[in-house]
Design an enzyme around this catalytic site. Structure first.
Site, PDB file in Angstrom:
ATOM      1  N   SER A 247      23.825   2.988 -34.339  1.00 20.75           N
ATOM      2  CA  SER A 247      23.660   1.577 -34.022  1.00 20.75           C
ATOM      3  C   SER A 247      24.373   0.670 -35.024  1.00 20.75           C
ATOM      4  O   SER A 247      24.479   1.012 -36.209  1.00 20.75           O
ATOM      5  CB  SER A 247      22.154   1.302 -34.072  1.00 20.75           C
ATOM      6  OG  SER A 247      21.867   0.052 -33.563  1.00 20.75           O
TER       7      SER A 247
ATOM      8  N   ASN B 124      14.162   7.745 -40.658  1.00 22.47           N
ATOM      9  CA  ASN B 124      14.113   6.303 -40.920  1.00 22.47           C
ATOM     10  C   ASN B 124      12.967   5.896 -41.830  1.00 22.47           C
ATOM     11  O   ASN B 124      13.022   4.876 -42.497  1.00 22.47           O
ATOM     12  CB  ASN B 124      14.020   5.526 -39.600  1.00 22.47           C
ATOM     13  CG  ASN B 124      13.006   6.101 -38.653  1.00 22.47           C
ATOM     14  OD1 ASN B 124      13.078   7.264 -38.273  1.00 22.47           O
ATOM     15  ND2 ASN B 124      12.034   5.295 -38.268  1.00 22.47           N
TER      16      ASN B 124
ATOM     17  N   THR C 247      18.865   3.268 -29.162  1.00 24.28           N
ATOM     18  CA  THR C 247      17.832   3.654 -28.189  1.00 24.28           C
ATOM     19  C   THR C 247      18.472   3.935 -26.833  1.00 24.28           C
ATOM     20  O   THR C 247      18.199   4.971 -26.213  1.00 24.28           O
ATOM     21  CB  THR C 247      16.778   2.526 -28.047  1.00 24.28           C
ATOM     22  OG1 THR C 247      16.225   2.275 -29.341  1.00 24.28           O
ATOM     23  CG2 THR C 247      15.675   2.917 -27.093  1.00 24.28           C
TER      24      THR C 247
ATOM     25  N   GLN D 201      20.306   6.307 -39.077  1.00 25.18           N
ATOM     26  CA  GLN D 201      19.998   5.879 -40.443  1.00 25.18           C
ATOM     27  C   GLN D 201      20.977   6.421 -41.470  1.00 25.18           C
ATOM     28  O   GLN D 201      21.060   5.892 -42.584  1.00 25.18           O
ATOM     29  CB  GLN D 201      18.564   6.288 -40.823  1.00 25.18           C
ATOM     30  CG  GLN D 201      17.494   5.477 -40.122  1.00 25.18           C
ATOM     31  CD  GLN D 201      17.472   4.011 -40.543  1.00 25.18           C
ATOM     32  OE1 GLN D 201      18.026   3.614 -41.574  1.00 25.18           O
ATOM     33  NE2 GLN D 201      16.827   3.186 -39.741  1.00 25.18           N
TER      34      GLN D 201
ATOM     35  N   CYS E 291       9.853  -0.722 -35.006  1.00 21.09           N
ATOM     36  CA  CYS E 291       9.460  -0.790 -33.593  1.00 21.09           C
ATOM     37  C   CYS E 291       7.964  -0.592 -33.415  1.00 21.09           C
ATOM     38  O   CYS E 291       7.395  -1.025 -32.435  1.00 21.09           O
ATOM     39  CB  CYS E 291      10.194   0.272 -32.797  1.00 21.09           C
ATOM     40  SG  CYS E 291      11.903   0.415 -33.240  1.00 21.09           S
TER      41      CYS E 291
ATOM     42  N   HIS F 229      23.442  -2.532 -35.933  1.00 21.86           N
ATOM     43  CA  HIS F 229      22.668  -3.464 -36.772  1.00 21.86           C
ATOM     44  C   HIS F 229      22.081  -2.823 -38.032  1.00 21.86           C
ATOM     45  O   HIS F 229      21.501  -3.514 -38.867  1.00 21.86           O
ATOM     46  CB  HIS F 229      21.583  -4.185 -35.955  1.00 21.86           C
ATOM     47  CG  HIS F 229      20.403  -3.355 -35.571  1.00 21.86           C
ATOM     48  ND1 HIS F 229      19.195  -3.435 -36.230  1.00 21.86           N
ATOM     49  CD2 HIS F 229      20.218  -2.457 -34.586  1.00 21.86           C
ATOM     50  CE1 HIS F 229      18.319  -2.619 -35.648  1.00 21.86           C
ATOM     51  NE2 HIS F 229      18.916  -2.017 -34.654  1.00 21.86           N
TER      52      HIS F 229
ATOM     53  N   THR G 104      29.831  -5.175 -17.977  1.00 22.92           N
ATOM     54  CA  THR G 104      30.793  -5.915 -18.799  1.00 22.92           C
ATOM     55  C   THR G 104      30.526  -5.655 -20.278  1.00 22.92           C
ATOM     56  O   THR G 104      29.388  -5.747 -20.735  1.00 22.92           O
ATOM     57  CB  THR G 104      30.678  -7.427 -18.492  1.00 22.92           C
ATOM     58  OG1 THR G 104      30.936  -7.604 -17.110  1.00 22.92           O
ATOM     59  CG2 THR G 104      31.660  -8.243 -19.309  1.00 22.92           C
TER      60      THR G 104
HETATM   61  N1  PLP Z   1      16.892   5.868 -34.351  1.00 20.38           N
HETATM   62  C1  PLP Z   1      16.542   5.586 -35.612  1.00 20.38           C
HETATM   63  C2  PLP Z   1      16.451   6.682 -36.606  1.00 20.38           C
HETATM   64  C3  PLP Z   1      16.275   4.268 -35.990  1.00 20.38           C
HETATM   65  O1  PLP Z   1      15.919   3.996 -37.239  1.00 20.38           O
HETATM   66  C4  PLP Z   1      16.372   3.247 -35.013  1.00 20.38           C
HETATM   67  C5  PLP Z   1      16.029   1.839 -35.355  1.00 20.38           C
HETATM   68  O2  PLP Z   1      14.984   1.562 -35.898  1.00 20.38           O
HETATM   69  C6  PLP Z   1      16.731   3.588 -33.707  1.00 20.38           C
HETATM   70  C7  PLP Z   1      16.994   4.918 -33.418  1.00 20.38           C
HETATM   71  C8  PLP Z   1      16.852   2.555 -32.626  1.00 20.38           C
HETATM   72  O3  PLP Z   1      18.023   1.833 -32.789  1.00 20.38           O
HETATM   73  P1  PLP Z   1      18.340   0.516 -31.919  1.00 20.38           P
HETATM   74  O4  PLP Z   1      17.547  -0.576 -32.549  1.00 20.38           O
HETATM   75  O5  PLP Z   1      19.810   0.311 -32.060  1.00 20.38           O
HETATM   76  O6  PLP Z   1      17.957   0.800 -30.522  1.00 20.38           O
END
Ligand code: PLP
Length: 384
Positions: free
Chosen positions: A202, A154, A75, A182, A327, A204, A242
């Protein structure tokens, strides 16, 4: 009521940290706690660890380590890329193109850019979630500075044809950004070959820790962006502050593992997904979304006709599956992705995203399919 069995099938929302990743991270909280900007042995060790991670991530994506900037996640990277690029290139034009099925990380950011005087076109998709390449081509004008289209969705797993898109966008003199969050770790992503100008992703989602991600900026294509945050000059002053050394170390290790296990994991995942789709197909009125298109190996999005989606999800309390993206799923809004594909509010709410991961096995998907079938049948019977 206590839930006895819990099965996690929401790997597109997030993944558990791989134990090999955790082992690598832990010392960076304690004995190797240095600030990567400090000019002494603790700082040098931390800096070295950060650069090793950058190399590991670059290796996964086939790009140069210097093309990667660490952020707190996809994000933030999307905000930095979109705002940073648009502000830097404002004099060249004020038009951006994206698509109705993007993640909110992109959609909400371009909406914020609209308020700063940029004009945004939101491309339509067909019932499978695919954009029309002619519509894309016809939408690009001399004012279009950026096209932003995700590699894999996603919610449905749909894969956009980025190679074809790249040719159209560059032939018109515009730049291409992609949210590859994704796709990374699930399919091979060769950023150099895709010739993307900007990309965000990302940690995670690939069995690394939360709160760390990266922005890719293509050096060869001379893409420039303006910083949005100001401070200590870290990350070449593009993202000062940092560095989250343990997070970055975990991201690097997760990328190394993803690189070495990609083929094996994606084959295994696809076999399970196909089996799951077969099992779900035996439920009356079940429709797999984006079924006839290229999709991620791990993602199933299924709609059940004539079902109250909220009641169904409540009954499936042993399964961690989702409606929409993580989200937005607690707000119980019908998915904007499925609605853009032509589903009604009721159909979108009666749709489940099931995303498989490294720990998913055949027994899990059999249990999930049986459970879904039983609950759909019970809900339908209760209706009569
Ligand atoms: N973009 C996509 C396609 C995602 O699936 C996600 C997470 O759900 C994000 C962006 C956001 O990622 P982050 O949680 O690292 O901000």
């Amino acid at each position: 009521m206590p839930v006895e069995k819990k099965i996690y099938l929401d790997y597109n929302a997030t993944t558990p940290v791989d134990s090999r990743v955790l082992d690598e991270i832990l010392p960076y909280f304690t004995e190797k706690f240095g600030n990567a900007s400090s000019d002494h042995v603790f700082g040098w060790d931390a800096e070295e660890a950060v650069e090793t991670s950058r190399e590991r991530i670059a290796n996964l994506l086939q790009c140069k380590p210097t093309e990667l900037t660490f952020t707190s996640g996809a994000t933030e990277a999307a905000n930095l890329a979109l705002f940073g690029f648009c502000e830097k290139n404002r004099s060249k034009g004020r038009h951006i193109i994206t698509c109705k099925t993007e993640h909110k990380a992109v959609l909400d950011t371009v909406k914020a850019l609209q308020k700063r005087g940029f004009q945004v076109s939101f491309l339509n998709v067909d019932s499978e979630g695919n954009i029309d390449l002619n519509e894309l081509e016809n939408s690009i004008t001399s004012e279009t500075i950026l096209v932003c289209l995700m590699l894999a969705n996603n919610e449905t797993g749909l894969i956009h044809p980025l190679r074809k898109i790249e040719k159209i966008v560059h032939s018109k003199g515009s730049k291409l950004m992609s949210d590859i969050t994704q796709a990374v770790g699930k399919i091979q992503v060769d950023i150099g070959q895709l010739n993307l100008d900007l990309a965000v992703f990302s940690s995670h989602k690939i069995y690394g820790p939360k709160g760390v991600g990266a922005l890719y900026i293509n050096k060869k294509n001379k893409v420039e962006i303006e910083p949005q945050v100001f401070g200590g000059g870290q990350e070449k002053a593009l993202r000062p502050g940092t560095l989250n050394v343990p997070g970055i170390v975990g991201f690097g290790k997760a990328s190394e593992i993803a690189f070495s296990e990609l083929e094996e994991q994606s084959t295994r995942s696809e076999e399970l997904r196909i089996k799951l789709e077969e099992l779900l197909g035996s439920i009356e009125g079940a429709q797999i979304n984006s079924k006839n298109s290229q999709r991620l190996p791990n993602t199933v999005n299924v709609t059940f006709e004539n079902i109250d989606g909220t009641q169904l999800l409540r009954r499936l309390n042993s399964l961690a599956v989702s409606r929409g993206s993580a989200c937005t799923s607690n707000t119980v809004q019908p998915s904007h992705v499925l609605k853009a594909m032509g589903l009604s509010d009721e159909q979108a709410l009666a749709s489940l995203r099931i995303s498989l991961g490294r720990n998913t096995n055949f027994a899990d998907i059999k249990f999930a399919a049986d459970e879904i079938k039983a609950q759909v049948t019970m809900l339908r019977t209760a209706k009569v």
